[in-house]
Scaffold this active site. Structure first.
Site, PDB file in Angstrom:
ATOM      1  N   TYR A  33      -2.711  27.100 -12.583  1.00 26.83           N
ATOM      2  CA  TYR A  33      -2.028  27.045 -11.490  1.00 26.83           C
ATOM      3  C   TYR A  33      -2.092  28.594 -11.338  1.00 26.83           C
ATOM      4  CZ  TYR A  33       1.073  26.784  -7.524  1.00 26.83           C
ATOM      5  OH  TYR A  33       2.068  26.823  -7.177  1.00 26.83           O
ATOM      6  N   SER A  43       3.133  33.478  -5.723  1.00 26.70           N
ATOM      7  CA  SER A  43       3.899  32.048  -6.603  1.00 26.70           C
ATOM      8  C   SER A  43       4.206  33.086  -8.053  1.00 26.70           C
ATOM      9  CB  SER A  43       2.805  30.808  -6.974  1.00 26.70           C
ATOM     10  OG  SER A  43       3.744  30.969  -8.362  1.00 26.70           O
TER      11      SER A  43
END
Length: 252
Positions: A157, A142
């Site tokens: 995250y 990501s």
């Protein structure tokens, strides 16, 4: 025909990757967790285009389920393709949830860790004996772990995705003795079901995200799925240990 395993293939980036990989003439074993129908729909879409696919249940956050999944993969390879190994692995399954640093609970942190980092680590370990030499792995990371994607609310995250980027390099180093390439793909904001269908529930965020993106729009699953399929293919045969941002120039 080569065979790929794509985790989280019931929707979004995983579904796109599965379909793009199949469109290049490969068989696909895709996984689903809660969204069984989505997994079956992906299989049907691949078969409609003349491809071959199998959907299997998998919770990447539960390492205790991995031995049974290994056996299910072996059975699918034998029964569907009359073979005992596969060439490609896409560690894609995951989830996203925004939580400011001071609001992040240990429970949420541990869930991120189990699903986004521990899961890919030990699932790959369990499947390696079935993987053919000369294959390829792509981990979906990501841009939240990159400077370009740093946004408040994604500390836990992004930390796990950052760990996955480091793991990608170590996999590439250790698996190179078998000729297995390992790369990461780091999506930016992409229109998927992430964070409990956040884009459907909060469409007002889309223009703001598009404005921060150099190419002027939010990403679509195929933007990422095509890159994943290309990294697995022989066209990328001299590429390994890389983490490629696929964000349309977010915060450029």
């Amino acid at each position: 025909m080569k065979v790929a395993i794509v985790t989280g293939g019931s929707s979004g980036i995983g579904r796109s990757a599965a379909m793009q990989i199949a469109a290049r003439g490969n068989g696909v074993i895709l996984t689903y967790s809660a969204n069984r129908q989505g997994g079956l729909d992906t299989v049907a879409a691949i078969e409609k285009e003349g491809g071959t696919a199998v959907a299997l249940p998998l919770d990447v956050g539960d390492t205790n389920s991995f031995p049974a999944f290994h056996d299910a993969v072996f059975a699918a390879l034998r029964d569907t393709w009359q073979r005992e190994n596969f060439e490609y692995l896409v560690n894609n399954a995951g989830f996203g949830q925004m939580a400011m640093f001071e609001d992040t609970t240990e429970e949420l942190f541990d869930k991120f860790m189990r699903v986004l980092l521990k899961g890919p680590y030990f699932l790959t370990q369990k499947l390696l004996p079935l993987m053919a030499d000369g294959g390829a792995i792509v981990n979906t990371t990501s841009n939240s772990a990159l400077v370009s994607g740093l946004e408040p609310g994604y500390s836990a995250y992004g930390t796990m995705k950052g760990g996955l980027i480091v793991l990608t390099r170590y996999m590439a180093k250790e698996f190179s003795t078998r000729g297995i390439r390992v790369n990461g793909v780091a999506p930016g904001s992409t229109r998927t079901r992430i964070a409990d269908d956040a884009f459907e529930r909060f469409p007002e965020v889309i223009p703001a995200l598009a404005e921060k993106t150099a190419l002027g729009r939010v990403g679509e699953p195929d933007d990422v799925g095509k890159v994943i399929a290309t990294l697995l293919s022989d066209e990328s045969g001299w590429v390994t240990a890389q983490n490629i941002e696929v964000s349309g120039g977010y915060n450029l």
